[in-house]
Enzyme design. Structure first.
Site, PDB file in Angstrom:
ATOM      1  N   LYS A 153       0.931   3.835  -2.984  1.00 49.79           N
ATOM      2  CA  LYS A 153       0.784   5.564  -2.907  1.00 49.79           C
ATOM      3  C   LYS A 153       1.621   6.460  -3.126  1.00 49.79           C
ATOM      4  O   LYS A 153       1.639   7.866  -3.719  1.00 49.79           O
ATOM      5  CB  LYS A 153       0.245   6.450  -1.311  1.00 49.79           C
ATOM      6  CG  LYS A 153      -1.293   5.375  -0.902  1.00 49.79           C
ATOM      7  CD  LYS A 153      -2.092   5.780  -2.053  1.00 49.79           C
ATOM      8  CE  LYS A 153      -3.531   5.097  -1.527  1.00 49.79           C
ATOM      9  NZ  LYS A 153      -4.645   5.778  -2.159  1.00 49.79           N
ATOM     10  N   TYR A 170       0.785  -0.730  -0.139  1.00 52.26           N
ATOM     11  CA  TYR A 170      -0.059   0.202  -0.548  1.00 52.26           C
ATOM     12  C   TYR A 170       0.821   0.897  -0.128  1.00 52.26           C
ATOM     13  O   TYR A 170       0.724   2.428  -0.785  1.00 52.26           O
ATOM     14  CB  TYR A 170      -0.789  -0.458   1.038  1.00 52.26           C
ATOM     15  CG  TYR A 170      -1.597   0.820   1.393  1.00 52.26           C
ATOM     16  CD1 TYR A 170      -2.607   0.654   0.472  1.00 52.26           C
ATOM     17  CD2 TYR A 170      -1.453   2.176   2.293  1.00 52.26           C
ATOM     18  CE1 TYR A 170      -3.683   2.373   0.032  1.00 52.26           C
ATOM     19  CE2 TYR A 170      -2.523   3.049   2.688  1.00 52.26           C
ATOM     20  CZ  TYR A 170      -3.701   3.087   1.326  1.00 52.26           C
ATOM     21  OH  TYR A 170      -4.592   4.377   1.570  1.00 52.26           O
TER      22      TYR A 170
HETATM   23  N1  LIG Z   1      -9.496   5.538   4.844  1.00 56.48           N
HETATM   24  C1  LIG Z   1      -8.479   6.057   5.477  1.00 56.48           C
HETATM   25  O1  LIG Z   1      -8.180   6.508   6.590  1.00 56.48           O
HETATM   26  C2  LIG Z   1      -7.619   6.537   4.211  1.00 56.48           C
HETATM   27  C3  LIG Z   1      -6.256   6.769   4.476  1.00 56.48           C
HETATM   28  C4  LIG Z   1      -5.015   7.512   3.365  1.00 56.48           C
HETATM   29  C5  LIG Z   1      -5.818   7.683   2.636  1.00 56.48           C
HETATM   30  N2  LIG Z   1      -6.698   6.676   1.890  1.00 56.48           N
HETATM   31  C6  LIG Z   1      -7.464   6.258   0.656  1.00 56.48           C
HETATM   32  O2  LIG Z   1      -8.306   7.256   0.606  1.00 56.48           O
HETATM   33  C7  LIG Z   1      -9.204   6.942  -0.482  1.00 56.48           C
HETATM   34  C8  LIG Z   1     -10.505   6.220  -0.131  1.00 56.48           C
HETATM   35  O3  LIG Z   1     -10.943   4.782   0.787  1.00 56.48           O
HETATM   36  P1  LIG Z   1     -11.749   4.953   1.919  1.00 56.48           P
HETATM   37  O4  LIG Z   1     -10.683   5.376   3.010  1.00 56.48           O
HETATM   38  O5  LIG Z   1     -13.429   5.982   1.505  1.00 56.48           O
HETATM   39  O6  LIG Z   1     -12.134   3.177   1.776  1.00 56.48           O
HETATM   40  P2  LIG Z   1     -13.680   3.298   1.444  1.00 56.48           P
HETATM   41  O7  LIG Z   1     -14.878   3.163   2.463  1.00 56.48           O
HETATM   42  O8  LIG Z   1     -13.006   1.328   1.143  1.00 56.48           O
HETATM   43  O9  LIG Z   1     -13.735   3.326   0.138  1.00 56.48           O
HETATM   44  C9  LIG Z   1     -13.273   2.741  -1.025  1.00 56.48           C
HETATM   45  C10 LIG Z   1     -13.875   3.280  -2.811  1.00 56.48           C
HETATM   46  O10 LIG Z   1     -12.892   2.464  -3.142  1.00 56.48           O
HETATM   47  C11 LIG Z   1     -14.020   1.525  -4.364  1.00 56.48           C
HETATM   48  N3  LIG Z   1     -13.128   0.881  -5.452  1.00 56.48           N
HETATM   49  C12 LIG Z   1     -12.267  -0.057  -4.702  1.00 56.48           C
HETATM   50  N4  LIG Z   1     -12.004  -0.747  -5.642  1.00 56.48           N
HETATM   51  C13 LIG Z   1     -12.230   0.034  -6.967  1.00 56.48           C
HETATM   52  C14 LIG Z   1     -12.098  -0.505  -8.288  1.00 56.48           C
HETATM   53  N5  LIG Z   1     -11.179  -1.714  -8.838  1.00 56.48           N
HETATM   54  N6  LIG Z   1     -12.761   0.265  -9.053  1.00 56.48           N
HETATM   55  C15 LIG Z   1     -13.342   1.318  -8.232  1.00 56.48           C
HETATM   56  N7  LIG Z   1     -13.783   1.302  -7.399  1.00 56.48           N
HETATM   57  C16 LIG Z   1     -13.323   0.499  -6.291  1.00 56.48           C
HETATM   58  C17 LIG Z   1     -14.882   1.155  -3.513  1.00 56.48           C
HETATM   59  O11 LIG Z   1     -16.009   0.358  -3.952  1.00 56.48           O
HETATM   60  P3  LIG Z   1     -16.987  -0.695  -3.276  1.00 56.48           P
HETATM   61  O12 LIG Z   1     -17.960  -0.448  -2.286  1.00 56.48           O
HETATM   62  O13 LIG Z   1     -17.177  -1.567  -3.962  1.00 56.48           O
HETATM   63  O14 LIG Z   1     -15.818  -1.653  -2.717  1.00 56.48           O
HETATM   64  C18 LIG Z   1     -14.924   2.418  -2.536  1.00 56.48           C
HETATM   65  O15 LIG Z   1     -16.464   2.359  -3.017  1.00 56.48           O
HETATM   66  C19 LIG Z   1      -8.874   5.572  -0.901  1.00 56.48           C
HETATM   67  O16 LIG Z   1      -7.487   5.923  -2.019  1.00 56.48           O
HETATM   68  C20 LIG Z   1      -7.727   5.507   0.177  1.00 56.48           C
HETATM   69  O17 LIG Z   1      -6.218   4.043  -0.205  1.00 56.48           O
HETATM   70  C21 LIG Z   1      -8.062   6.339   3.205  1.00 56.48           C
END
Ligand SMILES: NC(=O)c1ccc[n+]([C@@H]2O[C@H](COP(=O)([O-])OP(=O)(O)OC[C@H]3O[C@@H](n4cnc5c(N)ncnc54)[C@H](OP(=O)(O)O)[C@@H]3O)[C@@H](O)[C@H]2O)c1
Length: 265
Positions: free
Chosen positions: A179, A175
């Site tokens: 990133k 991961y």
């Molecule tokens: N949460 C944190 O603490 C955090 C910290 C740093 C960075 N981020 C980044 O923030 C972003 C959003 O993540 P989140 O935290 O909101 O997590 P999340 O709730 O799991 O949301 C991720 C989204 O990405 C979608 N997704 C996964 N694989 C995909 C694909 N192949 N094509 C299209 N959509 C896909 C998921 O769809 P499904 O529902 O269908 O699985 C979901 O809608 C990510 O890039 C993550 O790396 C998050």
């Protein structure tokens, strides 16, 4: 004819930070039309109907901007190209792209190569291709286009080498590497569009540690206990970026942080 509204496309927007950003953008202005990207249309429509029914009760107020759901699986080239065709035929342009879809592979026993391949497919290859395929539509924008790559502080090489970093105990090599690659993608996009004489605004963005489904719905409680923030916080920062209120941070060198300023590359 190109739409007068500001068209914003968010991938992975049926959940977490993406979904909160759809809500916050729609609450911010009637001038936005938000494309809620979801790899499953059913999950996208369900998420949209949930925010429609809950928005009035949310502190951010009622929905003003319009929203439609669009299918996009960023690990599927055909899906990427179909989404671009649909945006072209429906709106004739794109004003902002938020490459938000992302994964962490948490399956126990997943071997290193499988983990790297799956992680890079979604977190790096998909956003790179999608941005390339959408370039012609961003060129048709009658505004200043924004390209925001939702990255992570875990992708910062500087922070990985900092013995005092609060997340030093988190390994997550695949991961972190994905990133870091996304950060370089943002740097290359920024350079390329400047070299072309385009005034596009590009950044890698750190949304902070948030309560989402990123490491599974069952891990949300654990995240909450560890002090993770509501997804509304990065969503509001993303709205400010799209509105041009954070252009000063975008002009700095580093990963644009939700709380202002930048983190080291
Ligand atoms: N949460 C944190 O603490 C955090 C910290 C740093 C960075 N981020 C980044 O923030 C972003 C959003 O993540 P989140 O935290 O909101 O997590 P999340 O709730 O799991 O949301 C991720 C989204 O990405 C979608 N997704 C996964 N694989 C995909 C694909 N192949 N094509 C299209 N959509 C896909 C998921 O769809 P499904 O529902 O269908 O699985 C979901 O809608 C990510 O890039 C993550 O790396 C998050």
């Amino acid at each position: 004819m190109a739409s007068e509204k500001t068209i914003v496309f968010i991938t992975g927007a049926n959940s977490g930070i993406g979904l909160e950003t759809v809500l916050a953008l729609s609450q911010a202005s009637p001038d936005f039309h938000i494309l809620l990207g979801a790899r499953s249309i059913e999950r996208g429509e369900k998420a949209l109907s949930e925010i429609r029914s809950s928005a009035a009760a949310h502190p951010g107020g009622p929905l003003k901007g319009t929203i439609s759901v669009i299918q996009i699986d960023v690990s599927d080239e055909a899906s990427i190209r179909a989404a671009a065709s649909r945006i072209e035929s429906d709106y004739g342009k794109l004003d902002a792209l938020i490459n938000n879809a992302g994964i962490v592979v948490t399956r126990p026993g997943c071997d290193t190569l499988t983990n790297l391949r799956e992680t890079f497919e979604t977190n790096v290859f998909g956003p790179m291709l999608l941005t390339e395929v959408l370039e012609p539509l961003l060129k048709k924008s009658n505004k200043t286009p924004y390209i925001i790559h939702v990255s992570s502080g875990l992708g910062s090489v500087g922070l990985r080498l900092d013995p005092d970093d609060q997340y030093k105990g988190v390994r997550a090599e695949a991961y972190r590497m994905s990133k870091a690659a996304m950060n370089m993608m943002a740097a290359c996009h920024g350079y390329n569009y400047r070299a072309e004489g385009l005034g596009w605004k590009v950044c890698a963005f750190n949304p902070g540690y948030c309560v989402t489904n990123l490491t599974g719905a069952e891990d949300r409680e654990n995240r909450t206990q560890k002090g993770a923030r509501p997804a509304r916080d990065p969503a509001e920062a993303l709205v400010e970026i799209v509105q041009g209120k954070r252009d000063g941070d975008l002009a700095m060198s580093g990963i644009v942080d939700l709380d202002g300023g930048v983190l080291p590359w």
